[in-house]
Write a protein that holds these residues in place. Structure first.
Motif, PDB file in Angstrom:
ATOM      1  N   GLU A  37       0.842  -1.201   0.000  1.00 34.17           N
ATOM      2  CA  GLU A  37       0.000   0.000   0.000  1.00 34.17           C
ATOM      3  C   GLU A  37       0.879   1.254   0.000  1.00 34.17           C
ATOM      4  N   HIS A  38       1.941   1.247   0.785  1.00 35.40           N
ATOM      5  CA  HIS A  38       2.864   2.388   0.832  1.00 35.40           C
ATOM      6  C   HIS A  38       3.565   2.590  -0.516  1.00 35.40           C
ATOM      7  N   ILE A  39       3.929   1.498  -1.164  1.00 38.87           N
ATOM      8  CA  ILE A  39       4.637   1.562  -2.448  1.00 38.87           C
ATOM      9  C   ILE A  39       3.741   2.127  -3.539  1.00 38.87           C
ATOM     10  N   GLY A  40       2.492   1.696  -3.586  1.00 37.40           N
ATOM     11  CA  GLY A  40       1.602   2.129  -4.665  1.00 37.40           C
ATOM     12  C   GLY A  40       2.203   1.760  -6.005  1.00 37.40           C
ATOM     13  N   ALA A  41       2.385   2.731  -6.885  1.00 40.18           N
ATOM     14  CA  ALA A  41       2.965   2.489  -8.208  1.00 40.18           C
ATOM     15  C   ALA A  41       4.401   3.025  -8.299  1.00 40.18           C
ATOM     16  N   SER A  42       5.024   3.290  -7.153  1.00 39.77           N
ATOM     17  CA  SER A  42       6.352   3.898  -7.134  1.00 39.77           C
ATOM     18  C   SER A  42       7.459   2.845  -7.117  1.00 39.77           C
ATOM     19  N   PHE A  43       8.181   2.732  -8.210  1.00 39.15           N
ATOM     20  CA  PHE A  43       9.319   1.817  -8.261  1.00 39.15           C
ATOM     21  C   PHE A  43      10.431   2.289  -7.329  1.00 39.15           C
ATOM     22  N   GLU A  44      10.526   3.597  -7.118  1.00 38.81           N
ATOM     23  CA  GLU A  44      11.531   4.127  -6.201  1.00 38.81           C
ATOM     24  C   GLU A  44      11.268   3.636  -4.783  1.00 38.81           C
ATOM     25  N   ARG A  45      10.010   3.685  -4.361  1.00 36.99           N
ATOM     26  CA  ARG A  45       9.665   3.203  -3.022  1.00 36.99           C
ATOM     27  C   ARG A  45       9.878   1.695  -2.910  1.00 36.99           C
ATOM     28  N   ALA A  46       9.503   0.966  -3.948  1.00 37.36           N
ATOM     29  CA  ALA A  46       9.699  -0.490  -3.940  1.00 37.36           C
ATOM     30  C   ALA A  46      11.177  -0.822  -3.777  1.00 37.36           C
ATOM     31  N   ALA A  47      12.021  -0.142  -4.538  1.00 37.84           N
ATOM     32  CA  ALA A  47      13.461  -0.392  -4.459  1.00 37.84           C
ATOM     33  C   ALA A  47      14.012   0.026  -3.095  1.00 37.84           C
ATOM     34  N   GLY A  48      13.518   1.134  -2.562  1.00 36.17           N
ATOM     35  CA  GLY A  48      13.961   1.598  -1.249  1.00 36.17           C
ATOM     36  C   GLY A  48      13.620   0.618  -0.143  1.00 36.17           C
ATOM     37  N   LEU A  49      12.394   0.094  -0.171  1.00 34.24           N
ATOM     38  CA  LEU A  49      12.004  -0.886   0.843  1.00 34.24           C
ATOM     39  C   LEU A  49      12.779  -2.191   0.690  1.00 34.24           C
ATOM     40  N   PHE A  50      13.027  -2.585  -0.547  1.00 32.98           N
ATOM     41  CA  PHE A  50      13.813  -3.794  -0.801  1.00 32.98           C
ATOM     42  C   PHE A  50      15.221  -3.613  -0.220  1.00 32.98           C
ATOM     43  N   ALA A  51      15.833  -2.467  -0.492  1.00 33.67           N
ATOM     44  CA  ALA A  51      17.168  -2.188   0.041  1.00 33.67           C
ATOM     45  C   ALA A  51      17.149  -2.175   1.568  1.00 33.67           C
ATOM     46  N   ALA A  52      16.097  -1.630   2.160  1.00 33.19           N
ATOM     47  CA  ALA A  52      15.992  -1.580   3.624  1.00 33.19           C
ATOM     48  C   ALA A  52      15.892  -2.979   4.221  1.00 33.19           C
ATOM     49  N   LYS A  53      15.111  -3.846   3.588  1.00 40.13           N
ATOM     50  CA  LYS A  53      14.992  -5.228   4.073  1.00 40.13           C
ATOM     51  C   LYS A  53      16.349  -5.929   4.000  1.00 40.13           C
ATOM     52  N   GLU A  54      17.053  -5.745   2.886  1.00 41.39           N
ATOM     53  CA  GLU A  54      18.380  -6.354   2.725  1.00 41.39           C
ATOM     54  C   GLU A  54      19.363  -5.805   3.758  1.00 41.39           C
TER      55      GLU A  54
END
Length: 126
Positions: A37-54
Motif C-alpha cells: 500500500e505504501h509503495i503504490g505504483a512507485s518503483f523508487e519506493r519499492a526499491a527503497g524498501l527492498f534495500a531496507a529489508k536487505e
C-alpha cells in the motif's frame, strides 16, 4: 553497547523492467500488504524498501533465507521515517542478539535506492 550495521544498494530500473505478472508475484512474496500500500505504483519506493529489508537482515548477521522477506517489515511513522517491524524468526533473532533498537535510513536517486540499518544491542559478556 554494541552496534551491527547493514547497507544495500538497488538499481530501480530492475523493478521497471519486470513484466507485470512477475512484478505482481514478486511484490506479494517480498512485501507485506501495508508495504504494498505504501509503495503504490512507485518503483523508487519499492526499491527503497527492498534495500531496507536487505540492509536490515545484514545487520541481523544473516540474510534472506534464515529470515523470510515478510518477517522484516518496513513501516513509516510521523514525517515518513522508516521503522523496522520484525516478525517470526527475525524477531527471535533480534531478541537472541540483544537488539534494543534499529535505526533505518532510505534514500534514492532516479537510478538507485539505498538503505542503511544500524542495530543497537546490549553488550553481552566481557
Amino acid at each position: 553497547m554494541k552496534i551491527a550495521s547493514g547497507i544495500d544498494l538497488v538499481e530501480i530500473e530492475r523493478f521497471r523492467q519486470l513484466k507485470p505478472e512477475i512484478l505482481k508475484r514478486f511484490f506479494e512474496r517480498v512485501y507485506t500488504s501495508a508495504e504494498r500500500e505504501h509503495i503504490g505504483a512507485s518503483f523508487e519506493r519499492a526499491a527503497g524498501l527492498f534495500a531496507a529489508k536487505e540492509a536490515l537482515v545484514k545487520a541481523l548477521g544473516c540474510g534472506i533465507g534464515p529470515v523470510g522477506w515478510q518477517e522484516v517489515e518496513i513501516r513509516h511513522q510521523g514525517e515518513g521515517n522508516p521503522v523496522a517491524s520484525l516478525h517470526g524468526r527475525a524477531a527471535d533473532l533480534a531478541q537472541e542478539m540483544g537488539i534494543l533498537d534499529i535505526s533505518l535510513s532510505i534514500s534514492h536517486t532516479r537510478e538507485h535506492a539505498t538503505a542503511v540499518a544500524v542495530a543497537i544491542m546490549e553488550k553481552r559478556g566481557v
